[in-house]
Design a protein around this motif. Structure first.
Motif, mmCIF file in Angstrom:
data_model
loop_
_atom_site.group_PDB
_atom_site.id
_atom_site.type_symbol
_atom_site.label_atom_id
_atom_site.label_comp_id
_atom_site.label_asym_id
_atom_site.label_seq_id
_atom_site.Cartn_x
_atom_site.Cartn_y
_atom_site.Cartn_z
ATOM 1 N N THR A 107 0.808 -1.217 0.000
ATOM 2 C CA THR A 107 0.000 0.000 0.000
ATOM 3 C C THR A 107 0.842 1.268 0.000
ATOM 4 O OG1 THR A 107 -1.774 -1.147 1.164
ATOM 5 C CG2 THR A 107 -1.786 1.256 1.281
ATOM 6 N N LEU A 108 1.912 1.277 0.769
ATOM 7 C CA LEU A 108 2.708 2.487 0.926
ATOM 8 C C LEU A 108 3.841 2.562 -0.093
ATOM 9 C CD1 LEU A 108 3.042 2.546 4.825
ATOM 10 C CD2 LEU A 108 1.318 3.681 3.401
ATOM 11 N N SER A 109 4.331 3.767 -0.312
ATOM 12 C CA SER A 109 5.523 3.929 -1.153
ATOM 13 C C SER A 109 6.754 3.804 -0.258
ATOM 14 C CB SER A 109 5.510 5.291 -1.850
ATOM 15 O OG SER A 109 5.985 6.302 -0.983
ATOM 16 N N LEU A 110 7.880 3.531 -0.845
ATOM 17 C CA LEU A 110 9.122 3.406 -0.072
ATOM 18 C C LEU A 110 9.486 4.708 0.644
ATOM 19 C CD1 LEU A 110 11.403 1.250 -2.407
ATOM 20 C CD2 LEU A 110 10.294 0.542 -0.264
ATOM 21 N N ASP A 111 8.960 5.822 0.171
ATOM 22 C CA ASP A 111 9.266 7.123 0.779
ATOM 23 C C ASP A 111 8.262 7.553 1.843
ATOM 24 O OD1 ASP A 111 11.600 7.488 -0.738
ATOM 25 O OD2 ASP A 111 10.408 8.193 -2.445
ATOM 26 N N ASP A 112 7.187 6.797 2.039
ATOM 27 C CA ASP A 112 6.234 7.128 3.094
ATOM 28 C C ASP A 112 6.923 7.001 4.448
ATOM 29 O OD1 ASP A 112 4.070 7.809 1.509
ATOM 30 O OD2 ASP A 112 3.231 5.791 1.503
ATOM 31 N N VAL A 113 6.527 7.867 5.372
ATOM 32 C CA VAL A 113 7.215 7.997 6.654
ATOM 33 C C VAL A 113 6.342 7.447 7.784
ATOM 34 C CG1 VAL A 113 8.157 9.672 8.304
ATOM 35 C CG2 VAL A 113 8.522 9.983 5.854
ATOM 36 N N GLY A 114 7.004 6.763 8.700
ATOM 37 C CA GLY A 114 6.352 6.265 9.908
ATOM 38 C C GLY A 114 6.947 6.947 11.126
ATOM 39 N N ARG A 115 6.545 6.477 12.302
ATOM 40 C CA ARG A 115 7.046 7.056 13.546
ATOM 41 C C ARG A 115 7.440 5.935 14.492
ATOM 42 N NH1 ARG A 115 4.371 8.150 18.198
ATOM 43 N NH2 ARG A 115 5.495 9.493 19.608
ATOM 44 N N VAL A 116 8.706 5.977 14.962
ATOM 45 C CA VAL A 116 9.237 4.948 15.858
ATOM 46 C C VAL A 116 9.657 5.620 17.168
ATOM 47 C CG1 VAL A 116 10.896 3.060 16.106
ATOM 48 C CG2 VAL A 116 10.083 3.685 13.825
ATOM 49 N N PRO A 117 8.758 5.636 18.161
ATOM 50 C CA PRO A 117 9.080 6.289 19.431
ATOM 51 C C PRO A 117 10.295 5.696 20.136
ATOM 52 C CG PRO A 117 6.729 5.777 19.299
ATOM 53 C CD PRO A 117 7.392 5.139 18.124
ATOM 54 N N TRP A 118 10.497 4.385 20.032
ATOM 55 C CA TRP A 118 11.627 3.748 20.712
ATOM 56 C C TRP A 118 12.954 3.983 19.999
ATOM 57 C CZ3 TRP A 118 7.475 1.445 18.499
ATOM 58 C CH2 TRP A 118 7.687 0.663 17.371
ATOM 59 N N TRP A 119 12.944 4.692 18.890
ATOM 60 C CA TRP A 119 14.168 5.144 18.228
ATOM 61 C C TRP A 119 14.366 6.640 18.471
ATOM 62 C CZ3 TRP A 119 14.047 3.033 12.483
ATOM 63 C CH2 TRP A 119 14.216 1.646 12.496
ATOM 64 N N GLY A 120 13.925 7.122 19.594
ATOM 65 C CA GLY A 120 14.038 8.550 19.882
ATOM 66 C C GLY A 120 13.063 9.374 19.069
ATOM 67 N N ASP A 121 11.894 8.798 18.813
ATOM 68 C CA ASP A 121 10.826 9.426 18.039
ATOM 69 C C ASP A 121 11.248 9.685 16.593
ATOM 70 O OD1 ASP A 121 8.141 9.870 18.266
ATOM 71 O OD2 ASP A 121 8.343 12.005 18.660
ATOM 72 N N ALA A 122 12.021 8.771 16.046
ATOM 73 C CA ALA A 122 12.485 8.875 14.661
ATOM 74 C C ALA A 122 11.314 8.730 13.694
ATOM 75 C CB ALA A 122 13.527 7.795 14.385
ATOM 76 N N THR A 123 11.506 9.248 12.495
ATOM 77 C CA THR A 123 10.496 9.150 11.444
ATOM 78 C C THR A 123 11.107 8.512 10.192
ATOM 79 O OG1 THR A 123 11.006 11.428 10.822
ATOM 80 C CG2 THR A 123 9.109 11.098 12.289
ATOM 81 N N PRO A 124 11.330 7.206 10.232
ATOM 82 C CA PRO A 124 11.952 6.527 9.095
ATOM 83 C C PRO A 124 10.963 6.297 7.953
ATOM 84 C CG PRO A 124 11.340 4.924 10.741
ATOM 85 C CD PRO A 124 11.038 6.288 11.328
ATOM 86 N N THR A 125 11.510 6.127 6.794
ATOM 87 C CA THR A 125 10.692 5.790 5.631
ATOM 88 C C THR A 125 10.385 4.291 5.644
ATOM 89 O OG1 THR A 125 12.632 5.296 4.276
ATOM 90 C CG2 THR A 125 11.788 7.595 4.216
ATOM 91 N N LEU A 126 9.411 3.910 4.824
ATOM 92 C CA LEU A 126 9.118 2.480 4.654
ATOM 93 C C LEU A 126 10.376 1.761 4.168
ATOM 94 C CD1 LEU A 126 7.174 0.051 4.584
ATOM 95 C CD2 LEU A 126 6.623 0.715 2.221
#
Length: 192
Positions: A107-126
């Motif tokens: 569903t998502l593109s490789l550039d869509d961004v998520g949120r990982v609170p346990w990574w210091g609130d990082a916002t990595p891409t798919l």
């Protein structure tokens, strides 16, 4: 690019599940390292990993809440199966987690961004998450390969492609002796 990354994830999944084939309940659950590493626990942990990274990280919650996932979970609760959790239940969970992850990946593109609170609130891409989970899955497939070999000698990548030299038991025995002798000789050389 996405299909290639997804393919490597799928390969790790298949390898991990294959390591359970032909073993009884005790062998798939018994801890074979100081830290308790066991085959069914690796599958359960990998299910939790996919549920979290391809679910919560991208705002796509999994269909079921799991007591061994999240801040309230007991430490390492996802790394072993209780006596009441069946092999079938955990394998089914893993397959459902895979399907949920696959839907997110498709569903998502490789550039869509998520949120990982346990990574210091990082916002990595798919893309980043897909690489991370693939690396973790392949790492655990390697753990499973070693654990399975300790149980009954079965080793290799997949049943259709073991990725090992074509050799009989005598060759492996001789090879192991060569490796052991090299270790002893190196130890003597360094210790002298």
């Amino acid at each position: 690019m996405k299909a290639d990354l997804h393919g490597y994830l799928q390969g790790g999944r298949e390898s991990l599940l294959w390591k359970l084939d032909g073993l009884g309940e005790y062998d798939i659950r018994r801890p074979l390292t100081r830290t308790g590493t066991n085959l069914l626990g690796l599958v359960k942990h990998s299910a939790a990993t996919e549920i979290v990274y391809f679910g919560a990280v991208f705002g796509r919650p999994f269909e079921q809440e799991l007591p061994f996932v999240g801040e309230a979970a007991q430490a390492n609760a996802d790394m072993w199966a209780t006596a009441d959790e069946s092999r079938e239940e955990i394998v089914d969970l893993y397959r459902r987690a895979n399907a949920h992850a696959d839907a997110t990946i498709e569903t998502l593109s490789l550039d869509d961004v998520g949120r990982v609170p346990w990574w210091g609130d990082a916002t990595p891409t798919l893309r980043h998450v897909l690489v991370h989970v693939t690396a973790e899955t392949q790492r655990h497939a390697g753990h499973a390969d070693i654990v399975r070999e300790l149980i009954d000698g079965t080793a290799g990548l997949l049943p259709s492609h073991d990725n090992l030299p074509a050799a009989d038991e005598q060759w492996w025995s001789d090879h192991r002796r060569r490796v052991e002798q090299a270790a002893l000789d190196a130890d003597r050389r360094v210790s002298a």
